[in-house]
Design a protein around this motif. Sequence first.
Motif, PDB file in Angstrom:
ATOM      1  N   GLU A   9      -3.107  -4.475  -8.462  1.00 35.02           N
ATOM      2  CA  GLU A   9      -3.276  -3.563  -9.589  1.00 35.02           C
ATOM      3  C   GLU A   9      -3.590  -4.362 -10.844  1.00 35.02           C
ATOM      4  N   ARG A  69      -6.797  -3.827  -1.402  1.00 35.24           N
ATOM      5  CA  ARG A  69      -7.291  -2.785  -2.299  1.00 35.24           C
ATOM      6  C   ARG A  69      -7.142  -3.221  -3.746  1.00 35.24           C
ATOM      7  N   LEU A 105      -6.676  -1.729  -7.602  1.00 41.48           N
ATOM      8  CA  LEU A 105      -6.354  -0.595  -8.467  1.00 41.48           C
ATOM      9  C   LEU A 105      -6.683  -0.980  -9.898  1.00 41.48           C
ATOM     10  N   PRO A 128       0.793  -1.229   0.000  1.00 39.58           N
ATOM     11  CA  PRO A 128       0.000   0.000   0.000  1.00 39.58           C
ATOM     12  C   PRO A 128       0.830   1.287   0.000  1.00 39.58           C
ATOM     13  N   CYS A 140      -2.099  -4.162  -2.376  1.00 38.13           N
ATOM     14  CA  CYS A 140      -2.865  -3.572  -3.470  1.00 38.13           C
ATOM     15  C   CYS A 140      -2.695  -4.468  -4.690  1.00 38.13           C
ATOM     16  N   PHE A 196      -8.139   3.904  -5.466  1.00 37.05           N
ATOM     17  CA  PHE A 196      -8.326   2.462  -5.339  1.00 37.05           C
ATOM     18  C   PHE A 196      -9.734   2.163  -4.863  1.00 37.05           C
ATOM     19  N   GLN A 249     -11.500  -0.017  -2.033  1.00 38.88           N
ATOM     20  CA  GLN A 249     -11.235  -0.731  -0.779  1.00 38.88           C
ATOM     21  C   GLN A 249     -12.085  -1.990  -0.772  1.00 38.88           C
TER      22      GLN A 249
END
Length: 127
Positions: free
Chosen positions: A65, A27, A29, A12, A63, A19, A21
Motif C-alpha cells: 500500500e 498487489r 494499493l 491480502p 499487498c 488494487f 494486480q
Amino acid sequence: MAADLSAQAKPPGEVSAPFVQIYRGVRLLLPESGVHWEDLVWLCFALSLRSEELCARNPGGVCIEIVSLDYPLSDYRPEVAAVALDGWLREEFDLPDAGVACSYSGGADPYAFAWGAAEPPFRGPRH
C-alpha cells in the motif's frame, strides 16, 4: 531530485480496497488521494521488478500500500517513484540491490536512471 514515499505491506486478507494486480499474489494499493498516471506506471514497474522475490517470501500474497508519495513539483520526473519504491522494498524486505538507481550526469537531460537488467516501461523522448 527527491520523493518522499510512505508505504506498508499487508496480507491480502486484510485488504478490501481496489488494487492493481502486479504478479500472482503481489498487489499494489494506491493512496486515497490518488496518484498521477505516470507515477502509477512507474510504481507498478518497480513492484514488478521485485514480484517474484516477494511471492517467494510471501506465499500467501502481499499487498503493498502506497500511503503517500510526495515530491517537489519542480525538478521531478515520475521515474523517481520507481526508485523510491525500490528503496522502500529493499529496506522493508531486506532485498538485494537490483541495480535500480538515479544519478546526475549533467547536460540537457541531467538525470540517468538505471533499471538493472529490466527494460523501462517508456522508451523515447520525454514529453
